[in-house]
Design an enzyme around this catalytic site. Structure first.
Site, PDB file in Angstrom:
ATOM      1  N   ARG A  66       0.856  -1.197   0.000  1.00 51.25           N
ATOM      2  CA  ARG A  66       0.000   0.000   0.000  1.00 51.25           C
ATOM      3  C   ARG A  66       0.890   1.245   0.000  1.00 51.25           C
ATOM      4  O   ARG A  66       0.615   2.228  -0.662  1.00 51.25           O
ATOM      5  CB  ARG A  66      -0.950   0.006   1.211  1.00 51.25           C
ATOM      6  CG  ARG A  66      -1.697   1.324   1.337  1.00 51.25           C
ATOM      7  CD  ARG A  66      -2.892   1.341   2.289  1.00 51.25           C
ATOM      8  NE  ARG A  66      -2.847   0.408   3.382  1.00 51.25           N
ATOM      9  CZ  ARG A  66      -2.061   0.544   4.472  1.00 51.25           C
ATOM     10  NH1 ARG A  66      -1.282   1.595   4.617  1.00 51.25           N
ATOM     11  NH2 ARG A  66      -2.069  -0.379   5.411  1.00 51.25           N
ATOM     12  N   TYR A  93     -17.734  17.019 -14.612  1.00 48.63           N
ATOM     13  CA  TYR A  93     -17.998  15.572 -14.679  1.00 48.63           C
ATOM     14  C   TYR A  93     -18.972  15.207 -13.551  1.00 48.63           C
ATOM     15  O   TYR A  93     -18.764  15.611 -12.402  1.00 48.63           O
ATOM     16  CB  TYR A  93     -16.681  14.814 -14.544  1.00 48.63           C
ATOM     17  CG  TYR A  93     -16.859  13.316 -14.460  1.00 48.63           C
ATOM     18  CD1 TYR A  93     -17.251  12.589 -15.571  1.00 48.63           C
ATOM     19  CD2 TYR A  93     -16.658  12.642 -13.271  1.00 48.63           C
ATOM     20  CE1 TYR A  93     -17.429  11.222 -15.495  1.00 48.63           C
ATOM     21  CE2 TYR A  93     -16.832  11.267 -13.179  1.00 48.63           C
ATOM     22  CZ  TYR A  93     -17.213  10.562 -14.299  1.00 48.63           C
ATOM     23  OH  TYR A  93     -17.389   9.207 -14.217  1.00 48.63           O
ATOM     24  N   ASP A  99      -8.631  19.180 -13.893  1.00 49.43           N
ATOM     25  CA  ASP A  99      -8.960  17.830 -14.337  1.00 49.43           C
ATOM     26  C   ASP A  99      -8.662  17.784 -15.838  1.00 49.43           C
ATOM     27  O   ASP A  99      -9.393  18.349 -16.648  1.00 49.43           O
ATOM     28  CB  ASP A  99     -10.435  17.534 -14.045  1.00 49.43           C
ATOM     29  CG  ASP A  99     -10.831  16.112 -14.439  1.00 49.43           C
ATOM     30  OD1 ASP A  99     -10.166  15.525 -15.314  1.00 49.43           O
ATOM     31  OD2 ASP A  99     -11.826  15.596 -13.888  1.00 49.43           O
ATOM     32  N   LYS A 103      -9.263   6.749 -18.862  1.00 49.58           N
ATOM     33  CA  LYS A 103      -9.618   7.273 -20.176  1.00 49.58           C
ATOM     34  C   LYS A 103      -8.393   7.252 -21.108  1.00 49.58           C
ATOM     35  O   LYS A 103      -7.912   6.191 -21.424  1.00 49.58           O
ATOM     36  CB  LYS A 103     -10.249   8.654 -20.024  1.00 49.58           C
ATOM     37  CG  LYS A 103     -11.248   8.763 -18.839  1.00 49.58           C
ATOM     38  CD  LYS A 103     -12.512   7.945 -19.036  1.00 49.58           C
ATOM     39  CE  LYS A 103     -13.364   7.842 -17.773  1.00 49.58           C
ATOM     40  NZ  LYS A 103     -13.752   9.096 -17.144  1.00 49.58           N
TER      41      LYS A 103
HETATM   42  C1  LIG Z   1     -14.181   9.507 -15.813  1.00 49.70           C
HETATM   43  C2  LIG Z   1     -13.852  10.849 -15.288  1.00 49.70           C
HETATM   44  C3  LIG Z   1     -13.570  11.064 -13.943  1.00 49.70           C
HETATM   45  C4  LIG Z   1     -13.658   9.947 -12.905  1.00 49.70           C
HETATM   46  O1  LIG Z   1     -12.693   8.981 -13.090  1.00 49.70           O
HETATM   47  P1  LIG Z   1     -12.892   7.435 -12.681  1.00 49.70           P
HETATM   48  O2  LIG Z   1     -11.604   6.821 -13.102  1.00 49.70           O
HETATM   49  O3  LIG Z   1     -14.082   6.935 -13.415  1.00 49.70           O
HETATM   50  O4  LIG Z   1     -13.092   7.422 -11.202  1.00 49.70           O
HETATM   51  C5  LIG Z   1     -13.239  12.342 -13.533  1.00 49.70           C
HETATM   52  N1  LIG Z   1     -13.204  13.378 -14.416  1.00 49.70           N
HETATM   53  C6  LIG Z   1     -13.474  13.208 -15.719  1.00 49.70           C
HETATM   54  C7  LIG Z   1     -13.420  14.381 -16.625  1.00 49.70           C
HETATM   55  C8  LIG Z   1     -13.808  11.952 -16.204  1.00 49.70           C
HETATM   56  O5  LIG Z   1     -14.116  11.801 -17.504  1.00 49.70           O
END
Ligand SMILES: *Cc1c(COP(=O)(O)O)cnc(C)c1O
Length: 392
Positions: A52, A104, A176, A201
């Site tokens: 961890r 998001y 983000d 993503k």
């Molecule tokens: C998918 C997404 C998240 C969240 O991420 P996870 O890996 O699904 O927890 C946060 N911000 C954006 C812009 C996203 O597309």
């Protein structure tokens, strides 16, 4: 480290922060599938005690992430939202966050339904308007949470304008960067303190892993994030770290191709009689095109459009008739996806509120993949044509 810090992006993707395995010379980072590490005497170890706290596969990925975002420290988490949750734990009850009003959905839920109950207040502001953000900052404001381009309307926020405002007012910024990926946009270079990714993503890029990451140049913030990573424990496993490391090696190639394909698709959609509006920051008539051109290398693989026949039924017909665009949530993978925000990702937003930002009943969002662009164009044209009988 093999890659110099002045190496170009493509070189950083493949070599940044990475070295052959020190034990064996393995060129690709091994998957250290272990939860613990042998110590030669109590507290005498080789830098790893418990997984961890640390894992060499994760360390390699963290170093690579720092390199591709032009940061100094990368910190990985078990999902994008776990990364966000840990960032917010840098703050305390009574502190305030100003976030984009076009966020998001999961980030909005975390800020309001979860963190709100722990006394961390969030305000949601149209971040395209820097004056509105300036007016919203109070003595309690500790963080601006910025997302650009936004989902699904592909609005663009001026990162530099907001980071300089935040610096003046003594507020931290986190961008983000999931939608753009570091190939297209590097927020730390534009003055941000923290960059967040859903590595699920574009970074992973193959729709086979869920992971999150935070990157910073700030030693103090990094120290606190590493502490929280271990203390809270939302860490990714070594297999997942390997998959994201592998994904990043082709990040530049995948995003380049996605941008090329998106351009072709946008052109065809604009010419199609059934389409009402096309949303893409690369369009010269996108209201924030100039800002996108200033802060992004190219305009990305995300495209939204709606139909003249503005009904869920018409949109459904299109989505049922694509062959290569798979109807699914998520984005940023090699395969093209198609989705319907009004009934899928944004279903919890009241209809009037949705419509007021242009998120119509027929709005369709595409995550353009890296297939052959001509095949994707033909696929969409055929699906649109097939939707006609249903809509007349
Ligand atoms: C998918 C997404 C998240 C969240 O991420 P996870 O890996 O699904 O927890 C946060 N911000 C954006 C812009 C996203 O597309």
């Amino acid at each position: 480290m093999k890659a110099r810090t002045d190496a170009h992006f493509a070189t950083q993707c493949i070599h940044g922060g990475l070295e052959p395995d020190p034990q064996t010379g393995a060129v690709m980072t091994p998957i250290y599938q272990t939860s613990t590490y042998a110590q030669s005497a109590p507290n005498e170890h080789r830098g790893y005690e418990y997984a961890r706290t640390g894992n060499p596969t994760r360390t390699a990925l963290q170093n690579n992430l720092a390199a591709i975002e032009k940061g100094k420290h990368g910190v990985c988490f078990s999902s994008g939202l776990a990364a966000m949750d840990t960032v917010i734990r840098l703050f305390e009850p009574g502190d305030e966050i100003i976030a984009s009003d076009d966020l998001y959905g999961g980030s909005y839920r975390l800020l309001t339904a979860v963190l709100g109950t722990f006394g961390i207040k969030s305000q949601f502001v149209d971040m395209r308007d820097t004056d509105k953000v300036a007016a919203a900052i109070t003595d309690a404001t500790k963080l601006l949470w910025i997302e650009t381009p936004t989902n699904p309307m592909l609005n663009i926020v001026d990162i530099e304008a907001l980071t300089s405002l935040a610096k003046e007012r003594g507020v931290l910024t986190c961008v983000d960067n999931t939608f753009a990926s570091p190939y297209l946009q590097q927020p730390l270079e534009l003055g941000a303190d923290l960059v967040l990714h859903s590595a699920t993503k574009y970074l992973g890029g193959h729709s086979d892993v869920v992971m999150g990451a935070v990157i910073t140049r700030n030693d103090d913030l990094a120290k606190r994030l590493y502490y929280l990573q271990n203390a809270v424990g939302a860490v990714p496993g070594p297999q997942d770290c390997f998959l994201v490391l592998r994904g990043i090696k082709t990040l530049h190639l995948r995003v380049q191709r996605a941008c090329e394909n998106a351009r072709k698709i946008v052109e065809v959609l604009q010419a199609n009689d059934l389409v009402a509006n096309v949303y893409y920051p690369g369009l010269a008539d996108h209201p924030r095109h100039e800002i996108a051109a200033k802060q992004m290398r190219d305009f990305g693989g995300m495209v939204s459009f709606d139909l003249k026949e503005d009904t869920l039924e018409a949109a459904t017909e299109v989505m049922k008739n694509t062959r290569y665009f798979t109807l699914a949530e998520s984005l940023g993978g090699v395969e093209s996806l198609i989705g319907h925000p009004a009934s899928m990702t944004h279903a919890s937003i009241p209809r009037e509120q949705r419509l007021s930002v242009g998120l119509t009943d027929s709005l369709i969002r595409l995550s353009v993949g890296v297939e052959d662009g001509e095949d994707l164009v033909k696929d969409l044209e055929a699906a649109l044509a097939a939707a006609v009988p249903a809509s007349v």
